[in-house]
Design a protein around this motif. Structure first.
Motif, PDB file in Angstrom:
ATOM      1  N   MET A 136       0.830  -1.205   0.000  1.00  0.00           N
ATOM      2  CA  MET A 136       0.000   0.000   0.000  1.00  0.00           C
ATOM      3  C   MET A 136       0.866   1.258   0.000  1.00  0.00           C
ATOM      4  O   MET A 136       0.593   2.207  -0.727  1.00  0.00           O
ATOM      5  CB  MET A 136      -0.929  -0.001   1.224  1.00  0.00           C
ATOM      6  CG  MET A 136      -1.918   1.135   1.173  1.00  0.00           C
ATOM      7  SD  MET A 136      -3.220   1.129   2.425  1.00  0.00           S
ATOM      8  CE  MET A 136      -2.590   0.212   3.763  1.00  0.00           C
ATOM      9  N   VAL A 137       1.930   1.247   0.788  1.00  0.00           N
ATOM     10  CA  VAL A 137       2.833   2.405   0.814  1.00  0.00           C
ATOM     11  C   VAL A 137       3.500   2.578  -0.544  1.00  0.00           C
ATOM     12  O   VAL A 137       3.654   3.709  -1.040  1.00  0.00           O
ATOM     13  CB  VAL A 137       3.877   2.241   1.948  1.00  0.00           C
ATOM     14  CG1 VAL A 137       5.008   3.254   1.813  1.00  0.00           C
ATOM     15  CG2 VAL A 137       3.213   2.378   3.302  1.00  0.00           C
ATOM     16  N   ALA A 138       3.872   1.478  -1.188  1.00  0.00           N
ATOM     17  CA  ALA A 138       4.493   1.571  -2.515  1.00  0.00           C
ATOM     18  C   ALA A 138       3.501   2.128  -3.529  1.00  0.00           C
ATOM     19  O   ALA A 138       3.863   2.980  -4.364  1.00  0.00           O
ATOM     20  CB  ALA A 138       4.998   0.194  -2.949  1.00  0.00           C
ATOM     21  N   ASP A 139       2.243   1.664  -3.475  1.00  0.00           N
ATOM     22  CA  ASP A 139       1.225   2.183  -4.395  1.00  0.00           C
ATOM     23  C   ASP A 139       0.965   3.669  -4.160  1.00  0.00           C
ATOM     24  O   ASP A 139       0.850   4.448  -5.115  1.00  0.00           O
ATOM     25  CB  ASP A 139      -0.084   1.394  -4.242  1.00  0.00           C
ATOM     26  CG  ASP A 139       0.027  -0.036  -4.752  1.00  0.00           C
ATOM     27  OD1 ASP A 139       0.992  -0.316  -5.496  1.00  0.00           O
ATOM     28  OD2 ASP A 139      -0.845  -0.861  -4.392  1.00  0.00           O
TER      29      ASP A 139
ATOM     30  N   GLN B 266       1.623   6.862  -6.775  1.00  0.00           N
ATOM     31  CA  GLN B 266       0.589   7.816  -7.176  1.00  0.00           C
ATOM     32  C   GLN B 266       0.884   9.215  -6.653  1.00  0.00           C
ATOM     33  O   GLN B 266       0.522  10.214  -7.286  1.00  0.00           O
ATOM     34  CB  GLN B 266      -0.774   7.352  -6.671  1.00  0.00           C
ATOM     35  CG  GLN B 266      -1.250   6.085  -7.331  1.00  0.00           C
ATOM     36  CD  GLN B 266      -2.535   5.559  -6.723  1.00  0.00           C
ATOM     37  OE1 GLN B 266      -3.079   6.148  -5.804  1.00  0.00           O
ATOM     38  NE2 GLN B 266      -3.016   4.434  -7.236  1.00  0.00           N
ATOM     39  N   ALA B 267       1.519   9.319  -5.495  1.00  0.00           N
ATOM     40  CA  ALA B 267       1.740  10.623  -4.875  1.00  0.00           C
ATOM     41  C   ALA B 267       2.848  11.410  -5.564  1.00  0.00           C
ATOM     42  O   ALA B 267       2.761  12.642  -5.665  1.00  0.00           O
ATOM     43  CB  ALA B 267       2.075  10.457  -3.395  1.00  0.00           C
TER      44      ALA B 267
ATOM     45  N   ALA C  46       4.391  16.361  -8.251  1.00  0.00           N
ATOM     46  CA  ALA C  46       5.052  17.048  -9.369  1.00  0.00           C
ATOM     47  C   ALA C  46       4.065  17.973 -10.074  1.00  0.00           C
ATOM     48  O   ALA C  46       4.402  19.124 -10.412  1.00  0.00           O
ATOM     49  CB  ALA C  46       5.630  16.030 -10.340  1.00  0.00           C
ATOM     50  N   ASP C  47       2.833  17.478 -10.291  1.00  0.00           N
ATOM     51  CA  ASP C  47       1.807  18.323 -10.922  1.00  0.00           C
ATOM     52  C   ASP C  47       1.469  19.516 -10.043  1.00  0.00           C
ATOM     53  O   ASP C  47       1.295  20.636 -10.540  1.00  0.00           O
ATOM     54  CB  ASP C  47       0.538  17.513 -11.199  1.00  0.00           C
ATOM     55  CG  ASP C  47       0.726  16.497 -12.320  1.00  0.00           C
ATOM     56  OD1 ASP C  47       1.724  16.626 -13.056  1.00  0.00           O
ATOM     57  OD2 ASP C  47      -0.129  15.593 -12.433  1.00  0.00           O
ATOM     58  N   ALA C  48       1.357  19.286  -8.739  1.00  0.00           N
ATOM     59  CA  ALA C  48       1.048  20.390  -7.820  1.00  0.00           C
ATOM     60  C   ALA C  48       2.168  21.425  -7.833  1.00  0.00           C
ATOM     61  O   ALA C  48       1.907  22.633  -7.808  1.00  0.00           O
ATOM     62  CB  ALA C  48       0.825  19.857  -6.409  1.00  0.00           C
ATOM     63  N   SER C  49       3.389  20.968  -7.886  1.00  0.00           N
ATOM     64  CA  SER C  49       4.526  21.895  -7.929  1.00  0.00           C
ATOM     65  C   SER C  49       4.503  22.724  -9.213  1.00  0.00           C
ATOM     66  O   SER C  49       4.735  23.941  -9.188  1.00  0.00           O
ATOM     67  CB  SER C  49       5.821  21.101  -7.825  1.00  0.00           C
ATOM     68  OG  SER C  49       6.930  21.947  -7.931  1.00  0.00           O
ATOM     69  N   ALA C  50       4.195  22.070 -10.341  1.00  0.00           N
ATOM     70  CA  ALA C  50       4.106  22.801 -11.611  1.00  0.00           C
ATOM     71  C   ALA C  50       2.968  23.812 -11.579  1.00  0.00           C
ATOM     72  O   ALA C  50       3.106  24.942 -12.074  1.00  0.00           O
ATOM     73  CB  ALA C  50       3.915  21.822 -12.765  1.00  0.00           C
TER      74      ALA C  50
END
Length: 145
Positions: free
Chosen positions: A39-42, A46-47, A52-56
């Motif tokens: 679950m942590v890997a998934d 996704q995070a 990255a999108d939020a930073s852009a």
């Protein structure tokens, strides 16, 4: 069987049950840890793109805010320039325009006085107010005389 042998067998059975219980608990704990790791890997998979999108998006918003700030400062400069221009125009043309208007008024009055011979309004237009009512000038003469 003697009492000591029965006790030894009970102790051995107790330990066997205890070890079996602990083995089941450890197997379940291992399965839970594997599921948590997946679950942590998934979530990490996704995070990372979301971050990255939020930073852009934040960088783009900062660029837009910088542009809006530049536009606002330009508008403020234009407003101050327009205010200075209007005060300059008012001070430059205001005095002469008032003088021209006063001259025109004086000329109209002078030409009007030459025709009528008097500056007062006509009697037929004048009214007198008595206790909230208007009385025509013809009735005023009758009341006076």
């Amino acid at each position: 069987m003697t009492g000591g042998e029965v006790a030894g067998i009970l102790v051995a059975v107790f330990w066997a049950i205890l070890v079996s219980f602990l083995a089941v608990v450890l197997v379940r704990l291992a399965q839970t840890l594997k599921a948590a790791t997946r679950m942590v890997a998934d979530v990490t998979e996704q995070a990372v793109p979301l971050l990255a999108d939020a930073s852009a998006t934040v960088r783009s918003a900062q660029t837009q805010l910088d542009r809006v700030d530049a536009i606002a400062s330009d508008v403020q400069e234009v407003t101050s320039n327009a205010s200075a221009l209007s005060s300059t125009v008012a001070s430059t043309f205001g005095g002469p325009l008032v003088k021209v208007a006063a001259f025109g008024y004086g000329v109209r009055k002078a030409l009007g006085r030459g025709r009528d011979g008097e500056d007062a309004p006509r009697d037929s237009v004048r009214r007198t107010v008595i206790v909230g009512r208007t009385v025509p000038s013809s009735r005023r003469r009758k009341q006076k005389g």
